[in-house]
Write an enzyme that holds these catalytic residues in place. Structure first.
Site, PDB file in Angstrom:
ATOM      1  N   ARG A 219       0.810  -1.210   0.000  1.00 12.58           N
ATOM      2  CA  ARG A 219       0.000   0.000   0.000  1.00 12.58           C
ATOM      3  C   ARG A 219       0.846   1.264   0.000  1.00 12.58           C
ATOM      4  O   ARG A 219       0.328   2.354  -0.240  1.00 12.58           O
ATOM      5  CB  ARG A 219      -0.998  -0.003   1.166  1.00 12.58           C
ATOM      6  CG  ARG A 219      -0.377   0.070   2.525  1.00 12.58           C
ATOM      7  CD  ARG A 219      -1.408  -0.089   3.626  1.00 12.58           C
ATOM      8  NE  ARG A 219      -2.249   1.098   3.829  1.00 12.58           N
ATOM      9  CZ  ARG A 219      -1.843   2.204   4.442  1.00 12.58           C
ATOM     10  NH1 ARG A 219      -0.616   2.307   4.909  1.00 12.58           N
ATOM     11  NH2 ARG A 219      -2.662   3.226   4.582  1.00 12.58           N
TER      12      ARG A 219
ATOM     13  N   ASP B 238      -1.735   8.331   8.294  1.00 15.49           N
ATOM     14  CA  ASP B 238      -1.734   6.977   8.837  1.00 15.49           C
ATOM     15  C   ASP B 238      -1.257   6.985  10.291  1.00 15.49           C
ATOM     16  O   ASP B 238      -0.345   7.730  10.633  1.00 15.49           O
ATOM     17  CB  ASP B 238      -0.742   6.070   8.087  1.00 15.49           C
ATOM     18  CG  ASP B 238      -1.247   5.638   6.721  1.00 15.49           C
ATOM     19  OD1 ASP B 238      -2.429   5.854   6.422  1.00 15.49           O
ATOM     20  OD2 ASP B 238      -0.434   5.080   5.966  1.00 15.49           O
TER      21      ASP B 238
END
Ligand code: 6GU
Length: 276
Positions: A164, A179
């Site tokens: 990712r 994140d």
């Protein structure tokens, strides 16, 4: 990026065909090759394990199949130079390894070629690790403080965390900025809660600030929620933070949450059982 996985359970890695990793492969961002370790055995029973020297429970994976498998897979990268996948990094999943973190995921995502060697039983004969660590870069990595039956699930975890991060795999270049554990503005804090439509569900409203359209207040609220969640779920992350990463409002929020700047220059909460 090229990823090779050598395993006695290639079918365990079927999830690499779907979702984000599957799409990255379909788009040509990721070249994943699975190899059955038993192809490098030569006896009728395709034996990959044997009893441990020194005695004790369980079985140990034999060195010969791993040696032949790694030689073949590593040689398949060609002689190096133009057209080769580059220098391999061998990743050995083991509960005795260094903890796999977001920072390590980012390091791995910058490599051209990863070779994973998930083991079953009590692990691989140590000489295999020592041999290949001498010839290549090699890291032994654990995904957490618990013991799994084999390294295949950890490979799925690590490959997804790495994939990712590859350019063009997630929708936009900003996707990783907030994140949890990301370096930079969030300074390794956990992400706070998120909401979507409808604005009222089972009598529960979305926090008013999020529908205010006031970008400054929204950013501040998100940061306070990140501090609150981190303080509750992972206080050691607050203790580990460089206080220079906190602005004045961060400090106010942390103080409301019971944190105090200590003599060591870090935030701490002191023991509630000790008189001040
Ligand atoms: Cl990488 N392997 C196994 N077998 N168990 C684990 C692990 C790895 N990480 C945490 N537990």
């Amino acid at each position: 990026m090229r990823i090779d996985v050598i395993t006695i359970f290639p079918e365990y890695l079927a999830p690499l065909d779907v979702s984000l990793v599957g799409k990255a492969r379909a788009r040509g961002r990721l070249d994943v090759r699975l190899h059955d370790l038993r192809e490098w055995t030569h006896d009728r029973h395709h034996t990959v394990d044997d009893t441990p020297y020194g005695g004790g429970p369980g079985m140990v994976m034999k060195p010969e199949p791993w040696g032949e498998a790694l030689d073949a897979v590593l040689a398949s990268g060609g002689p190096g130079g133009p057209g080769s996948p580059g220098e391999p990094l061998i990743v050995v999943p083991t509960p005795s390894g260094t903890p796999f973190t977001q920072a390590i995921a980012e390091e791995l995502s910058a490599r051209p070629w990863l070779v994973f060697t998930p083991a079953r039983y009590e692990g691989i004969d140590r000489r295999v690790i020592d041999e290949y660590a001498e010839r290549h870069e090699l890291r032994e990595l654990s995904i957490g403080d618990y013991v799994l039956a084999g390294g295949e699930a950890p490979v799925l975890v690590m490959v997804e965390a790495v994939a990712r991060l590859l350019p063009g795999v997630l929708g936009n270049a900003d996707s990783h900025r907030d994140d949890s554990f990301a370096p930079g503005a969030m300074a390794g804090l956990l992400e706070g809660p998120v909401y979507t439509k409808p604005p009222r569900w089972r009598g529960r409203e979305v926090p008013e600030v999020l529908v205010s359209g006031h970008h400054g207040r929204i950013a501040r609220w998100r940061r306070d929620e990140a501090l609150r969640r981190t303080s509750t779920a992972r206080p050691e992350l607050i203790e580990g933070c460089d206080p220079a990463a906190f602005d004045r409002q961060d400090r106010r929020t942390l103080e409301e949450l019971g944190w105090r700047l200590g003599a060591d220059g870090r935030f701490g909460r002191g023991s509630p059982n000790v008189e001040e």
